[in-house]
Design a protein around this motif. Structure first.
Motif, PDB file in Angstrom:
ATOM      1  N   ASP A  13       0.806  -1.227   0.000  1.00 59.05           N
ATOM      2  CA  ASP A  13       0.000   0.000   0.000  1.00 59.05           C
ATOM      3  C   ASP A  13       0.839   1.277   0.000  1.00 59.05           C
ATOM      4  OD1 ASP A  13      -2.608  -1.256   0.263  1.00 59.05           O
ATOM      5  OD2 ASP A  13      -2.004  -1.739   2.334  1.00 59.05           O
ATOM      6  N   ASP A  15       2.995   3.032  -1.889  1.00 61.25           N
ATOM      7  CA  ASP A  15       2.943   4.026  -2.967  1.00 61.25           C
ATOM      8  C   ASP A  15       1.565   4.676  -3.066  1.00 61.25           C
ATOM      9  OD1 ASP A  15       5.634   3.691  -3.644  1.00 61.25           O
ATOM     10  OD2 ASP A  15       5.179   2.063  -5.035  1.00 61.25           O
ATOM     11  N   THR A  16       0.511   3.897  -2.866  1.00 64.99           N
ATOM     12  CA  THR A  16      -0.850   4.442  -2.878  1.00 64.99           C
ATOM     13  C   THR A  16      -1.028   5.448  -1.749  1.00 64.99           C
ATOM     14  OG1 THR A  16      -1.711   2.417  -3.860  1.00 64.99           O
ATOM     15  CG2 THR A  16      -3.299   3.832  -2.713  1.00 64.99           C
ATOM     16  N   ARG A  19       0.821   8.750  -2.559  1.00 65.03           N
ATOM     17  CA  ARG A  19       0.047   9.547  -3.526  1.00 65.03           C
ATOM     18  C   ARG A  19      -1.175  10.173  -2.845  1.00 65.03           C
ATOM     19  NH1 ARG A  19       1.350   5.236  -6.848  1.00 65.03           N
ATOM     20  NH2 ARG A  19      -0.666   4.250  -6.505  1.00 65.03           N
ATOM     21  N   PHE A  20      -1.840   9.391  -2.003  1.00 68.59           N
ATOM     22  CA  PHE A  20      -3.001   9.885  -1.273  1.00 68.59           C
ATOM     23  C   PHE A  20      -2.630  11.092  -0.416  1.00 68.59           C
ATOM     24  CE2 PHE A  20      -5.369   9.892   2.711  1.00 68.59           C
ATOM     25  CZ  PHE A  20      -6.668  10.062   2.249  1.00 68.59           C
ATOM     26  N   HIS A  34       8.994   6.422   0.519  1.00 67.89           N
ATOM     27  CA  HIS A  34       8.836   4.966   0.588  1.00 67.89           C
ATOM     28  C   HIS A  34       9.616   4.380   1.759  1.00 67.89           C
ATOM     29  CE1 HIS A  34       8.615   0.775  -0.670  1.00 67.89           C
ATOM     30  NE2 HIS A  34       7.571   1.144  -1.392  1.00 67.89           N
ATOM     31  N   GLU A  52     -11.119   2.566   3.676  1.00 62.97           N
ATOM     32  CA  GLU A  52     -11.421   2.354   2.261  1.00 62.97           C
ATOM     33  C   GLU A  52     -12.931   2.283   2.058  1.00 62.97           C
ATOM     34  OE1 GLU A  52      -7.644  -0.300   0.808  1.00 62.97           O
ATOM     35  OE2 GLU A  52      -9.277  -1.353   1.829  1.00 62.97           O
ATOM     36  N   VAL A  56     -11.375   1.915  -2.516  1.00 61.74           N
ATOM     37  CA  VAL A  56     -10.642   3.152  -2.781  1.00 61.74           C
ATOM     38  C   VAL A  56     -10.210   3.744  -1.444  1.00 61.74           C
ATOM     39  CG1 VAL A  56     -10.823   5.510  -3.694  1.00 61.74           C
ATOM     40  CG2 VAL A  56     -11.903   3.606  -4.907  1.00 61.74           C
ATOM     41  N   LEU A  57      -8.946   4.129  -1.336  1.00 58.76           N
ATOM     42  CA  LEU A  57      -8.433   4.739  -0.122  1.00 58.76           C
ATOM     43  C   LEU A  57      -9.066   6.115   0.060  1.00 58.76           C
ATOM     44  CD1 LEU A  57      -6.471   4.717   2.278  1.00 58.76           C
ATOM     45  CD2 LEU A  57      -4.717   5.615   0.721  1.00 58.76           C
ATOM     46  N   ARG A  78      -9.715  12.109   1.977  1.00 55.64           N
ATOM     47  CA  ARG A  78      -9.808  12.616   0.604  1.00 55.64           C
ATOM     48  C   ARG A  78     -10.833  13.757   0.568  1.00 55.64           C
ATOM     49  NH1 ARG A  78      -7.743  10.415  -3.722  1.00 55.64           N
ATOM     50  NH2 ARG A  78      -7.382   8.410  -2.748  1.00 55.64           N
TER      51      ARG A  78
END
Length: 139
Positions: A13, A15-16, A19-20, A34, A52, A56-57, A78
C-alpha cells in the motif's frame, strides 16, 4: 458508515498512501517517502490505519504507540469524502488500538495553520494544549 472498511496498511500500500497524502494531507514530513513508511510498517505493522470505501483509499491515520505515549499523525481524508464521518471513524479505530495496547492519552500532531483540522480534532473530543511546543532536529 457500514460501507467503510478499516484495515492496517501493508507494504504493498505504500505508494498508494504516498500519492493519497499528496492529494489529501496538509503539509509534508521528512518521512513522507517509501523508506519512511516502510520503516513505520516494519517497526509497527498495525500503526498505519487505512479507511477504504469501495476498495478506494479515502482516509488514513497513523496510530503510533511506543509503550509510553500514544501519538496520532497523518489524519487525512480525501477532500471529496470529507464531512462524512471518516475522520471520526479513523480516530475511533486509533483510540481502540491505543486502549488495547494500554495507552492512556493521545497526543496529536496538528498543523497550526490548518483551521479545518482544528475543527475536526475538536469535534472528536481533542483540545489544544498551548503550554507545549514541538522541538525538532532533522537527523
Amino acid at each position: 458508515m457500514s460501507d467503510l472498511r478499516m484495515r492496517a496498511a501493508a507494504p504493498a500500500d505504500i505508494d498508494t498512501v504516498l500519492r493519497f497524502w499528496r492529494d489529501a494531507a496538509e503539509g509534508t514530513s521528512i518521512s513522507d517517502d517509501h523508506d519512511g513508511v516502510s520503516r513505520l510498517l516494519a517497526r509497527d505493522p498495525e500503526a498505519l490505519i487505512l479507511a477504504e470505501r469501495d476498495a478506494v483509499l479515502v482516509g488514513t491515520v497513523i496510530a503510533g504507540f511506543d509503550g509510553w505515549r500514544c501519538s496520532a499523525y497523518r489524519l487525512a481524508v480525501r477532500p471529496e469524502h470529507r464531512r462524512q464521518g471518516i475522520a471520526t471513524a479513523l480516530l475511533e479505530a486509533a483510540e481502540q488500538r491505543f486502549a488495547a495496547l494500554g495507552g492512556r492519552r493521545v497526543d496529536a500532531m496538528v498543523l497550526e495553520a490548518n483551521e479545518q483540522a482544528h475543527r475536526t480534532w475538536a469535534a472528536t473530543g481533542y483540545h489544544r494544549e498551548d503550554h507545549w511546543r514541538r522541538w525538532v532536529k532533522p537527523l
